[in-house]
Scaffold this motif. Structure first.
Motif, PDB file in Angstrom:
ATOM      1  N   LEU A  26      -4.426  -5.835  13.264  1.00  0.00           N
ATOM      2  CA  LEU A  26      -3.284  -5.433  13.953  1.00  0.00           C
ATOM      3  C   LEU A  26      -2.421  -6.416  14.797  1.00  0.00           C
ATOM      4  O   LEU A  26      -1.045  -6.122  14.670  1.00  0.00           O
ATOM      5  CB  LEU A  26      -3.883  -4.301  15.065  1.00  0.00           C
ATOM      6  CG  LEU A  26      -4.173  -2.870  14.565  1.00  0.00           C
ATOM      7  CD1 LEU A  26      -4.534  -2.243  15.800  1.00  0.00           C
ATOM      8  CD2 LEU A  26      -2.486  -2.467  14.074  1.00  0.00           C
ATOM      9  N   ILE A  36       1.681  -6.823  14.222  1.00  0.00           N
ATOM     10  CA  ILE A  36       2.691  -6.529  15.540  1.00  0.00           C
ATOM     11  C   ILE A  36       3.465  -7.955  15.819  1.00  0.00           C
ATOM     12  O   ILE A  36       4.342  -7.723  16.025  1.00  0.00           O
ATOM     13  CB  ILE A  36       1.868  -5.959  16.633  1.00  0.00           C
ATOM     14  CG1 ILE A  36       1.356  -4.609  15.886  1.00  0.00           C
ATOM     15  CG2 ILE A  36       2.656  -5.633  17.850  1.00  0.00           C
ATOM     16  CD1 ILE A  36       0.363  -3.673  16.715  1.00  0.00           C
ATOM     17  N   ASP A  68      -2.034   2.725  14.829  1.00  0.00           N
ATOM     18  CA  ASP A  68      -2.733   1.829  15.929  1.00  0.00           C
ATOM     19  C   ASP A  68      -4.449   2.357  15.806  1.00  0.00           C
ATOM     20  O   ASP A  68      -4.866   2.220  16.823  1.00  0.00           O
ATOM     21  CB  ASP A  68      -2.141   2.012  17.270  1.00  0.00           C
ATOM     22  CG  ASP A  68      -2.866   0.885  18.181  1.00  0.00           C
ATOM     23  OD1 ASP A  68      -3.758   0.119  17.990  1.00  0.00           O
ATOM     24  OD2 ASP A  68      -2.436   0.783  19.302  1.00  0.00           O
TER      25      ASP A  68
END
Lengths: 186, 79
Positions: free
Chosen positions: B44, B48, B76
């Motif tokens: 993740l 991002i 998420d």
């Protein structure tokens, strides 16, 4: 493998270089050229697959220049979609390509991506702008503020201004509105 | 699968440690088109990026290809 690169300096020693910035020559990683060629190969595969998926026509050219891998894509009209307004899409795609290279090699990449000759054209244009603005400021003595530019664009302008006597340049403002100001030298 | 989803899936797979766990789905509603990106929880942060930099780059590239109004959502959760 090659021994450590020896850097020989000329007569004058740079006494103001103690700001912790690594100097270009000593920053060259081991097997520098090989690594850069590998960076280009990984980037080429990543981008070629993207073009295939999108069904965009494009030839990918790999090179090593100025201590970095350079990847250029040239081809059909579709490629303008990968350049975007003021090269914004190109900058984003370069960022992703660097990350893809880093994921494979484990080392940070400074790879440069060009699409449809955009950087080459823009560099010539900005170089002209920097030089003519510098000449104007040199004659009138009045500072000139240019339009907001990307870091790549500002660097080209600063370099061009540096080639004209009696003027200097700096950047002011925050991204994405950061811009070059050309001033008379003190 | 749409071309846009395939292209984004490829872009994301290249920058993560677990490419086989990447899934991208194109969702069309009256409000527009959204590409939903699912990655391994460990990846993740990579997708991002610092200050959202990488997610922004993915959005910029996909908008360039697919046109303005094409949204990219990095989901998420695990599912």
């Amino acid at each position: 493998m090659s021994e450590a690169v020896q850097v020989t300096t000329g007569g004058d020693v740079d006494t103001e270089g103690a700001d912790g910035t690594p100097n270009g020559a000593s920053a060259t990683p081991e097997g520098g050229e090989d690594l850069l060629v590998r960076e280009g190969d990984i980037a080429g595969d990543y981008l070629e697959r993207l073009l295939d998926l999108l069904d965009f026509d494009g030839d990918i050219d790999l090179d090593v220049d100025g201590g970095r891998a350079v990847v250029s894509i040239d081809g059909g009209d579709d490629l303008s979609k990968l350049v975007g307004t003021r090269g914004a899409t190109l900058e984003a795609l370069q960022e992703l390509t660097r990350l893809a290279v880093q994921q494979s090699t484990g080392a940070r990449s400074r790879l440069m991506l060009d699409v449809a000759g955009w950087r080459a054209d823009r560099r010539a244009e900005l170089s002209d702008l920097g030089r003519t603005t510098a000449e104007q400021v040199s004659q009138t003595g009045d500072p000139v503020r240019l339009n907001p530019m990307t870091p790549f664009e500002r660097k080209v302008v600063h370099d061009a201004v540096a080639g004209v006597e009696g003027v200097r340049s700096e950047s002011e403002g925050e991204e994405p509105n950061r811009r070059v100001v050309v001033l008379p030298a003190e | 699968m749409s071309v846009l989803a395939d292209a984004l899936e490829h872009l994301v797979r290249g920058i993560v440690a677990n490419p086989d766990d990447v899934r991208v789905q194109l969702i069309t509603t009256r409000r527009g088109r959204t590409l939903e990106v699912h990655v391994h929880p460990d990846d993740l942060g990579k997708v991002i990026g610092r200050g959202g930099r990488t997610a922004t780059a993915l959005r910029t590239v996909m908008a360039g290809i697919g046109g303005r109004g094409l949204r990219v959502d990095v989901v998420d959760t695990d599912r």
